[in-house]
Design an enzyme around this catalytic site. Structure first.
Site, short mmCIF file in Angstrom:
data_model
loop_
_atom_site.label_atom_id
_atom_site.label_comp_id
_atom_site.label_asym_id
_atom_site.label_seq_id
_atom_site.Cartn_x
_atom_site.Cartn_y
_atom_site.Cartn_z
N ASN A 189 0.88 -1.18 0.00
CA ASN A 189 0.00 0.00 0.00
C ASN A 189 0.91 1.22 0.00
O ASN A 189 1.48 1.58 1.03
CB ASN A 189 -0.91 -0.02 1.22
CG ASN A 189 -1.97 1.07 1.18
OD1 ASN A 189 -1.89 2.01 0.39
ND2 ASN A 189 -2.97 0.96 2.05
N LYS A 232 3.59 0.88 2.95
CA LYS A 232 3.23 -0.13 3.93
C LYS A 232 3.23 -1.49 3.24
O LYS A 232 2.73 -1.63 2.13
CB LYS A 232 1.84 0.15 4.51
CG LYS A 232 1.75 1.45 5.29
CD LYS A 232 0.33 1.66 5.81
CE LYS A 232 0.20 2.98 6.56
NZ LYS A 232 -1.18 3.21 7.04
N HIS A 244 -12.60 3.73 -1.40
CA HIS A 244 -12.57 2.96 -0.14
C HIS A 244 -13.25 1.60 -0.30
O HIS A 244 -13.70 1.00 0.68
CB HIS A 244 -13.22 3.74 1.01
CG HIS A 244 -12.48 4.97 1.39
ND1 HIS A 244 -13.10 6.20 1.56
CD2 HIS A 244 -11.16 5.20 1.61
CE1 HIS A 244 -12.20 7.11 1.87
NE2 HIS A 244 -11.01 6.53 1.91
N GLY A 260 -8.77 10.19 4.69
CA GLY A 260 -9.80 10.22 3.65
C GLY A 260 -11.09 9.70 4.26
O GLY A 260 -11.05 8.88 5.18
N ASP A 308 -5.35 16.26 11.88
CA ASP A 308 -5.41 15.08 12.73
C ASP A 308 -6.56 15.22 13.72
O ASP A 308 -6.56 16.13 14.56
CB ASP A 308 -4.09 14.91 13.47
CG ASP A 308 -3.96 13.58 14.19
OD1 ASP A 308 -4.95 13.13 14.80
OD2 ASP A 308 -2.87 12.98 14.14
N ARG A 356 -7.28 13.60 16.33
CA ARG A 356 -6.86 13.51 17.74
C ARG A 356 -6.45 14.88 18.27
O ARG A 356 -6.79 15.25 19.40
CB ARG A 356 -5.71 12.51 17.87
CG ARG A 356 -6.11 11.06 17.62
CD ARG A 356 -4.91 10.17 17.43
NE ARG A 356 -4.15 10.55 16.23
CZ ARG A 356 -3.14 9.83 15.74
NH1 ARG A 356 -2.77 8.70 16.35
NH2 ARG A 356 -2.49 10.22 14.65
N ILE A 410 -10.51 7.10 12.30
CA ILE A 410 -11.40 7.94 13.11
C ILE A 410 -12.65 7.16 13.48
O ILE A 410 -13.09 7.16 14.63
CB ILE A 410 -11.77 9.23 12.36
CG1 ILE A 410 -10.52 10.09 12.13
CG2 ILE A 410 -12.83 10.02 13.13
CD1 ILE A 410 -10.76 11.30 11.23
N GLU A 439 -13.20 4.02 13.86
CA GLU A 439 -13.00 2.96 14.85
C GLU A 439 -12.60 3.50 16.22
O GLU A 439 -13.02 2.98 17.25
CB GLU A 439 -11.91 2.00 14.36
CG GLU A 439 -11.65 0.84 15.31
CD GLU A 439 -10.45 0.00 14.94
OE1 GLU A 439 -10.06 -0.85 15.76
OE2 GLU A 439 -9.90 0.19 13.83
N HIS A 440 -11.81 4.59 16.26
CA HIS A 440 -11.17 5.00 17.51
C HIS A 440 -11.74 6.28 18.15
O HIS A 440 -11.52 6.49 19.34
CB HIS A 440 -9.67 5.18 17.30
CG HIS A 440 -8.96 3.93 16.87
ND1 HIS A 440 -8.86 2.83 17.69
CD2 HIS A 440 -8.36 3.60 15.70
CE1 HIS A 440 -8.20 1.87 17.04
NE2 HIS A 440 -7.88 2.31 15.85
#
Length: 406
Positions: free
Chosen positions: A10, A17, A189, A220, A290, A292, A336, A338-339
């Site tokens: 990826n 990755k 996606h 994204g 970000d 977070r 985002i 999921e967390h």
């Protein structure tokens, strides 16, 4: 353990990755095969401040090391290094094939495909439709050809899952000849959505067969309306700029705004940079792309960006539910999705008057359970990890088996 070892690649703008999977036959799961993660790693800061980090699937560290820029100056060098690191860490059989995430497959590529010269040429022609992603996807493919020309390579497309969408979901109100030339809504996606459809079929089949909206929220972001595990509609369009606001991308925008920019003297490259790299959460907040950092900030524009983000997610969910004729489930995924419990909570609060979405505060905050809604929530809500790389491994192994069979 029988099966095929597959290396999944990826490639991003400044990182690559890689993940190693063993794909084995398993009649108990949908599709008859299962991808088992063996190891993974990434090189970030290519050409700037290269750093390699790799782990075994159980969390054991293979390497965490910084390298001189001259040693990892480009994607070719990065891939060769990362492949070597993973091979040493696994001490296993070499991969039988390599699968790549390719963002745009256009109208021609509706499913994963073995890569040859013609495929590369076709995908290169789609670069203007995915300028942030396609060049790096192709760079990784070319790097593999140079480093390991004997290995079969497979392209797996983020657009392919949406190929089932009807013409109403594909059209723009432009002269029809543009649609015939490929100017249409493709959606992205898709590998993430395909995984969620497959996973939900295992854990909640009655919901998987129903009318579902899945929110893939990361740097994204998009939504997908599914019925019986198939894509019906999605928020992204011809390019990955459309739909929801994202980390640095604007999302849906009146085309007249682009004409206004041009009239003020902005050229193509300036507009492209603004829309792809300087907008979205970063542009609205002036703080960060970000989530977070935005959630931790007390800056008023950080709050504005978050509120607009959840407003648009709720708005688009309502539109997709209209297309589906109702809503039987809502799934959040991506980094985002999921967390970020506060984002899920705010979206569901906005949707509650229409769909009766009620979150279990403990489940939503803990991250321990995939189902985060209360038993009396009219629409069940889930927060699920996605596995795009696992889907790529499955597609790659399937094509490899078909090739070997012939």
């Amino acid at each position: 353990m029988p099966g095929h070892v597959v290396l999944v690649v990826n490639a991003g703008s400044s990182s690559i990755k890689c993940s190693v999977y063993r794909v084995i036959e398993d009649a108990r799961v949908a599709g008859g095969a299962r991808a088992i993660h063996g190891a993974g790693g990434q090189i970030e800061g290519i050409g700037v401040a290269p750093r390699v980090v790799a782990h075994m699937a159980d969390g054991r560290l293979i390497v965490d090391e910084k390298f001189p820029v001259a040693q990892v100056a480009d994607h070719d060098a990065a891939f060769r290094l990362l492949r070597l690191v993973l091979a040493v860490g696994l001490r296993d059989t070499p991969p039988a094939a390599i699968g790549h995430r390719v963002v745009h497959g256009g109208a021609q590529y509706r499913e994963a495909v073995l890569i040859d010269d013609q495929v590369i040429a076709d995908l290169d022609a789609l670069t203007p439709l995915a300028p942030l992603h396609q060049p790096h996807n192709l760079s990784a493919i070319r790097a593999v050809r140079e480093a390991a020309p004997e290995l079969p390579q497979v392209a797996c497309f983020d657009t392919a899952f949406h190929a089932s969408n009807g013409i109403m979901a594909q059209l723009f109100a432009l002269p029809y000849r543009y649609y015939e030339e490929g100017v249409r809504r493709y959606g992205f996606h898709g590998l993430s959505y395909e995984y969620i459809a497959k996973h939900l079929h295992q854990v909640a089949p009655e919901i998987a067969r129903g009318r579902l909206v899945v929110a893939h929220l990361g740097n994204g972001a998009s939504l997908c309306a599914m019925h019986d595990g198939k894509s019906v509609e999605t928020t992204m369009g011809l390019t990955a700029l459309d739909g929801l606001p994202m980390g640095t991308r604007c999302g849906a925008l009146d085309a007249g705004a682009v004409l206004w920019m041009m009239a003020r003297g902005m050229d193509y490259h300036a507009i492209e940079k603004l829309l792809y790299q300087e907008s979205g959460l970063k542009g609205l907040s002036g703080v960060s792309s970000d989530m977070r950092e935005l959630l931790a900030s007390d800056h008023e524009h950080a709050r504005l960006a978050i509120d607009f983000y959840t407003y648009r997610i709720a708005q688009e969910t309502g539109k997709l539910a209209t297309v589906l004729g109702g809503l039987d489930g809502l799934v959040f995924t991506g980094g985002i999705g999921e967390h970020a419990a506060p984002i899920r909570a705010q979206v569901c609060e906005r949707l509650a008057p229409l769909f009766g979405t009620r979150l279990d505060a403990t489940a939503n905050e803990s991250g321990q359970d995939e189902r985060v809604s209360t038993p009396d929530s009219r629409v069940p809500v889930f927060a699920m990890p996605t596995d795009e790389e696992g889907m790529i491994a499955l597609h790659t192994a399937r094509l490899l088996r078909a090739t070997l069979a012939h």
